[in-house]
Design a protein around this motif. Structure first.
Motif, PDB file in Angstrom:
ATOM      1  N   ARG A  67       0.974  -1.148   0.020  1.00  0.00           N
ATOM      2  CA  ARG A  67       0.053  -0.170  -0.079  1.00  0.00           C
ATOM      3  C   ARG A  67       0.781   1.069   0.015  1.00  0.00           C
ATOM      4  O   ARG A  67       0.543   2.458  -0.613  1.00  0.00           O
ATOM      5  CB  ARG A  67      -0.958   0.133   1.223  1.00  0.00           C
ATOM      6  N   LEU A  68       1.793   1.197   0.870  1.00  0.00           N
ATOM      7  CA  LEU A  68       2.536   2.600   0.812  1.00  0.00           C
ATOM      8  C   LEU A  68       3.376   2.714  -0.417  1.00  0.00           C
ATOM      9  O   LEU A  68       3.556   3.855  -0.963  1.00  0.00           O
ATOM     10  CB  LEU A  68       3.775   2.325   2.139  1.00  0.00           C
ATOM     11  N   VAL A  69       3.807   1.739  -0.921  1.00  0.00           N
ATOM     12  CA  VAL A  69       4.575   1.835  -2.576  1.00  0.00           C
ATOM     13  C   VAL A  69       3.616   2.331  -3.475  1.00  0.00           C
ATOM     14  O   VAL A  69       4.150   2.995  -4.413  1.00  0.00           O
ATOM     15  CB  VAL A  69       5.376   0.437  -2.803  1.00  0.00           C
ATOM     16  N   THR A  70       2.377   1.716  -3.405  1.00  0.00           N
ATOM     17  CA  THR A  70       1.531   2.181  -4.575  1.00  0.00           C
ATOM     18  C   THR A  70       0.586   3.143  -4.153  1.00  0.00           C
ATOM     19  O   THR A  70      -0.129   3.572  -5.139  1.00  0.00           O
ATOM     20  CB  THR A  70       0.641   0.807  -4.978  1.00  0.00           C
ATOM     21  N   LEU A  71       0.743   3.678  -3.216  1.00  0.00           N
ATOM     22  CA  LEU A  71       0.003   4.974  -2.725  1.00  0.00           C
ATOM     23  C   LEU A  71      -0.069   5.991  -3.660  1.00  0.00           C
ATOM     24  O   LEU A  71      -1.422   6.401  -3.992  1.00  0.00           O
ATOM     25  CB  LEU A  71       0.098   5.263  -1.400  1.00  0.00           C
ATOM     26  N   PRO A  72       0.730   6.377  -4.378  1.00  0.00           N
ATOM     27  CA  PRO A  72       0.770   7.504  -5.291  1.00  0.00           C
ATOM     28  C   PRO A  72       0.086   7.489  -6.574  1.00  0.00           C
ATOM     29  O   PRO A  72      -0.411   8.292  -7.199  1.00  0.00           O
ATOM     30  CB  PRO A  72       2.503   7.882  -5.490  1.00  0.00           C
ATOM     31  N   PHE A  73      -0.157   5.916  -6.945  1.00  0.00           N
ATOM     32  CA  PHE A  73      -0.463   5.816  -8.351  1.00  0.00           C
ATOM     33  C   PHE A  73      -1.665   4.751  -8.443  1.00  0.00           C
ATOM     34  O   PHE A  73      -2.305   4.508  -9.547  1.00  0.00           O
ATOM     35  CB  PHE A  73       0.718   5.391  -9.288  1.00  0.00           C
ATOM     36  N   ASP A  74      -1.876   4.302  -7.533  1.00  0.00           N
ATOM     37  CA  ASP A  74      -2.892   3.063  -7.391  1.00  0.00           C
ATOM     38  C   ASP A  74      -4.293   3.441  -6.406  1.00  0.00           C
ATOM     39  O   ASP A  74      -4.322   2.887  -5.263  1.00  0.00           O
ATOM     40  CB  ASP A  74      -2.297   1.785  -6.993  1.00  0.00           C
ATOM     41  N   ARG A  75      -4.967   4.470  -6.872  1.00  0.00           N
ATOM     42  CA  ARG A  75      -5.906   5.124  -5.903  1.00  0.00           C
ATOM     43  C   ARG A  75      -7.155   3.844  -5.775  1.00  0.00           C
ATOM     44  O   ARG A  75      -7.590   4.032  -4.735  1.00  0.00           O
ATOM     45  CB  ARG A  75      -6.985   6.231  -6.865  1.00  0.00           C
ATOM     46  N   ARG A  76      -7.329   2.997  -6.707  1.00  0.00           N
ATOM     47  CA  ARG A  76      -8.387   1.857  -6.608  1.00  0.00           C
ATOM     48  C   ARG A  76      -7.926   0.766  -5.626  1.00  0.00           C
ATOM     49  O   ARG A  76      -8.405  -0.150  -5.637  1.00  0.00           O
ATOM     50  CB  ARG A  76      -8.678   1.520  -7.672  1.00  0.00           C
ATOM     51  N   ARG A  77      -6.411   0.813  -5.361  1.00  0.00           N
ATOM     52  CA  ARG A  77      -5.812  -0.337  -4.529  1.00  0.00           C
ATOM     53  C   ARG A  77      -5.763  -1.357  -5.229  1.00  0.00           C
ATOM     54  O   ARG A  77      -6.285  -2.803  -4.427  1.00  0.00           O
ATOM     55  CB  ARG A  77      -6.290  -0.394  -3.152  1.00  0.00           C
TER      56      ARG A  77
END
Length: 237
Positions: free
Chosen positions: A28-38
């Motif tokens: 989650r921390l790594v993808t937070l900037p670009f993966d809004r839908r998780r």
């Protein structure tokens, strides 16, 4: 022997879940900037969940029709519900849907934390305000392109028979104009009955994705609901 194996299996799950959750937090921390839908987090959670199926030597899982599921875009997935194991085997679909689950699951340490991290949808059955919040949450998810996964029976069957479907999933699909995709799950009730934690011997579970139903081709959400129920009932038969 099955009792001893069951204890060892549950202990293994308890010990490994914190490790997997630490990985989920990192994803989650790594993808937070670009993966809004998780999406990445859900796929990681899918691997986490289905891992416990594949490492169990007593269980076999077969998934068919996975290619029917959309690779992107909103949809409402509806599945029958016989066992807690349903959640693990449905994770094996490896598609970025959001679970609708009873509120109690969100209170379970580690598991519930991960559910909140994934933005899954809590529900208190029979509570009108909770149902309203659940529908609003699903509205938001569908409007941003995330499919949702709902057990329309409302709770696990106690006798193995498919129960009547509630309307929530089908009202959502009709209102948003998105397909309903029925999913038939078999064998999980034998793997772990509704009451008890003793695992059964040599279970073959299956997940079958059925053709999507377009709300525009039905006269009402009730007709859509009945068609989904019939499709799953026929697959289970």
């Amino acid at each position: 022997m099955l009792g001893v194996f069951s204890v060892a299996y549950w202990v293994f799950i308890v010990l490994t879940c914190p490790v997997f959750f630490a990985g989920a937090v990192l994803v989650r921390l790594v993808t937070l900037p670009f993966d809004r839908r998780r999406v990445a987090l859900h796929l990681y959670s899918s691997a986490w969940g289905v891992f416990y199926v594949y490492v169990n030597p007593l269980w076999r899982l077969r998934i068919t029709g996975r290619d029917i599921l959309p690779s992107h875009g909103p949809a409402v997935l509806v599945a029958n519900h016989a066992s807690l194991i349903d959640i693990l085997v449905l994770f094996g679909l490896f598609k970025p849907f959001k679970w609708v689950s009873k509120q109690e699951m969100f209170r379970v340490p580690v598991i519930g934390w991960n559910m909140r991290l994934n933005d899954y949808v809590p529900l208190v059955r029979g509570n009108a305000e909770s149902i309203r919040r659940m529908m609003a949450h699903c509205d938001r998810l569908l409007s941003t392109g995330s499919p949702v996964m709902i057990f329309p029976e409302g709770h696990r069957t106690s006798d193995g028979h498919l129960k009547p479907f509630k309307m929530g999933a089908f009202d959502l699909a009709a209102r948003h104009g998105v397909p309903v995709i029925p999913v038939a799950v078999q064998g999980t009730g034998r793997a772990l009955p509704r009451h008890g934690l003793i695992l059964r011997d040599h279970v073959r579970a299956s997940v079958q994705v059925l053709p999507p139903l377009d709300p525009a081709t039905f006269d009402s959400p009730e007709a859509l609901r009945d068609a989904a129920h019939t499709a799953i009932a026929q697959a289970l038969a």
